[in-house]
Design an enzyme around this catalytic site. Structure first.
Site, PDB file in Angstrom:
ATOM      1  N   GLU A  79     -12.006 -88.439  33.856  1.00 56.10           N
ATOM      2  CA  GLU A  79     -11.160 -87.677  34.367  1.00 56.10           C
ATOM      3  C   GLU A  79     -10.200 -86.877  33.454  1.00 56.10           C
ATOM      4  O   GLU A  79      -9.179 -86.460  33.542  1.00 56.10           O
ATOM      5  CB  GLU A  79     -10.237 -88.366  35.567  1.00 56.10           C
ATOM      6  CG  GLU A  79      -9.705 -89.307  34.982  1.00 56.10           C
ATOM      7  CD  GLU A  79      -9.004 -90.307  36.265  1.00 56.10           C
ATOM      8  OE1 GLU A  79      -7.962 -90.038  36.676  1.00 56.10           O
ATOM      9  OE2 GLU A  79      -9.738 -90.825  36.732  1.00 56.10           O
ATOM     10  N   CYS A 111     -11.765 -92.098  39.366  1.00 57.94           N
ATOM     11  CA  CYS A 111     -12.340 -93.578  38.776  1.00 57.94           C
ATOM     12  C   CYS A 111     -13.726 -94.066  39.209  1.00 57.94           C
ATOM     13  O   CYS A 111     -14.032 -95.427  38.911  1.00 57.94           O
ATOM     14  CB  CYS A 111     -11.085 -94.809  39.140  1.00 57.94           C
ATOM     15  SG  CYS A 111      -9.534 -94.431  38.364  1.00 57.94           S
ATOM     16  N   HIS A 238     -12.901-102.256  41.259  1.00 60.63           N
ATOM     17  CA  HIS A 238     -12.155-101.430  40.496  1.00 60.63           C
ATOM     18  C   HIS A 238     -10.555-102.111  40.468  1.00 60.63           C
ATOM     19  O   HIS A 238      -9.939-102.222  41.609  1.00 60.63           O
ATOM     20  CB  HIS A 238     -12.035-100.125  41.014  1.00 60.63           C
ATOM     21  CG  HIS A 238     -11.136 -99.056  40.291  1.00 60.63           C
ATOM     22  ND1 HIS A 238     -11.280 -98.925  38.951  1.00 60.63           N
ATOM     23  CD2 HIS A 238     -10.074 -98.307  40.959  1.00 60.63           C
ATOM     24  CE1 HIS A 238     -10.094 -98.145  38.908  1.00 60.63           C
ATOM     25  NE2 HIS A 238      -9.384 -97.570  39.877  1.00 60.63           N
TER      26      HIS A 238
END
Length: 409
Positions: A79, A111, A238
């Site tokens: 990103e 993400c 995550h």
């Protein structure tokens, strides 16, 4: 056909800030940072490193001459794109010395990007259109200058490189066992090259909703009445910060075992999840690399994980898209990961003062949108000579009329 991670490596930069120093400097609660968010430190870049150098420096140690012949796809997940047109992946192909017959492109999906790239690589290999060929996935990101902003303690910098092939050594993915969940939101976004939108409360609820939603879809796809505790040896998430993962895991447990007690949730979290936090606690949130730093942490630190164990994996990207999937630990996994000497890499980082940390973030922001500039090679003073000089690492020298200049140290 077995498909999975044949090789993997992490590059976490050469500088680090103790999270306690940051909390004290900003007048924040040290205990909240360390105990509730479960953060210890965060990596920072020198001015002469960027997402390209980190990606190449993560991949270079694990790519052999034979790999260079076998790689026919390179996907750069980020990103932190550098151009509205040109793909970051072309730099990786160049500075790794890959052959010209390589399909390469860049993926942006917050993400979730690295997991999206891995799943595309899996599908390409499973299709059989290029027998024996491999895909290199690199995820690499930087944080913005967040000085004094809410949430600045979480984002960091770093890169993970993964070689996906039909000769996996680390984990084998369970093909077709994937659950997805998505809805549109703006919990986090990067509308410019220097400013990001951070909506902490919306991000919290989006992550939690996506965790349960993708888990429910996973169960539906697999088509079994799964018992989470017996089906998965461990689950990795995550991990922007550990406190968020603790909430998400608790919600999945509540969905799976109605009436479960708080003490049971705590015990389960400590058994199933916490040993995957080693690298995220030491490095910070490395965006789409983070779930793979959790995988590395698990293989480094959890003595109870054995070959044949099933690992549940949850990946989340703001905006939003999430996926719950699974993989099997392979016999050579732990020996391979220990050979990477990740502990030594993290220990070699130079500690920063908060003033140095802020200055480096400001330096990076000052270059944004400038057509011509040179990076600061001597900050911190003497660090290039000590850590980089003669080590064969890729460094970023600046830009001339927007054309970026790189060289080997």
């Amino acid at each position: 056909m077995k498909i999975g991670i044949e090789k993997i490596n992490v590059y976490a930069g050469s500088l680090v800030l103790d999270i306690e120093k940051l909390a004290i400097a900003r007048g924040r609660d040290v205990n909240y940072f360390k105990e509730e968010l479960m953060l210890d430190s965060k990596s920072q870049n020198v001015d002469f490193e960027d997402v390209i150098t980190m990606a190449v420096n993560a991949a270079k140690p694990i790519i052999s001459e034979q790999d260079k012949e076998d790689i026919e796809m390179v996907i750069f997940a980020t990103e932190s794109g550098l151009d509205f047109c040109k793909s970051n992946s072309t730099y990786v192909c160049k500075y790794l010395g890959l052959k010209s017959n390589v399909r390469n492109f860049e993926i942006k999906n917050a993400c979730y990007a690295a997991t999206c790239a891995v799943q595309m690589a899996i599908s390409w290999i499973a299709s059989g259109v290029a027998p024996g060929k491999k895909c290199l996935v690199v995820s690499s990101d930087i944080n913005y200058d967040h000085a004094g902003r809410s949430g600045e303690e979480v984002p960091a910098i770093g890169s993970v490189a993964m070689l996906i092939s039909d000769k996996p050594v680390v984990i084998e993915y369970e093909l077709g066992k994937n659950g997805y969940y998505t809805f549109e939101c703006t919990d986090y976004a990067r509308p410019t090259s220097t400013w990001d939108i951070i909506n902490p409360q919306e991000s919290l609820y989006a992550y939690l909703e996506c965790a349960v939603g993708s888990w429910q879809h996973y169960k539906k796809v697999v088509g079994q009445d799964l018992d989470l505790n017996s089906y998965f040896k461990r689950i990795i998430y995550h991990t922007p910060f550990g406190g968020l993962v603790k909430l998400a895991h608790g919600n999945i447990l509540k969905e799976s075992y109605p009436g479960i007690k708080k003490s049971q949730i705590k015990e389960n979290f400590e058994e199933k999840v916490m040993k995957s936090f080693k690298i995220p606690r030491a490095v910070g949130n490395t965006y789409s690399s983070t779930v793979y730093t959790c995988l590395l942490s698990l293989l480094l630190d959890d003595d109870e994980v054995k070959p044949g164990d099933r690992i549940g994996i949850f990946s989340y990207g703001s905006g939003s898209c999430a996926e719950f999937y699974s993989a099997i630990v392979l016999p050579g996994a732990k020996e391979y990961v220990k050979s990477l000497k990740i502990d030594e890499h993290l220990a070699a980082r130079r500690p920063l003062t908060v003033e140095e940390f802020d200055h480096l973030a400001q330096l990076r922001s000052s270059h944004a949108e400038k057509p011509t500039f040179q990076t600061e090679m001597n900050y911190p003073e003497g660090w290039y000579d000590k850590y980089y000089k003669g080590k064969g690492l890729l460094i970023f020298r600046g830009a001339e009329d927007f054309i970026r200049k790189y060289e080997i140290s």
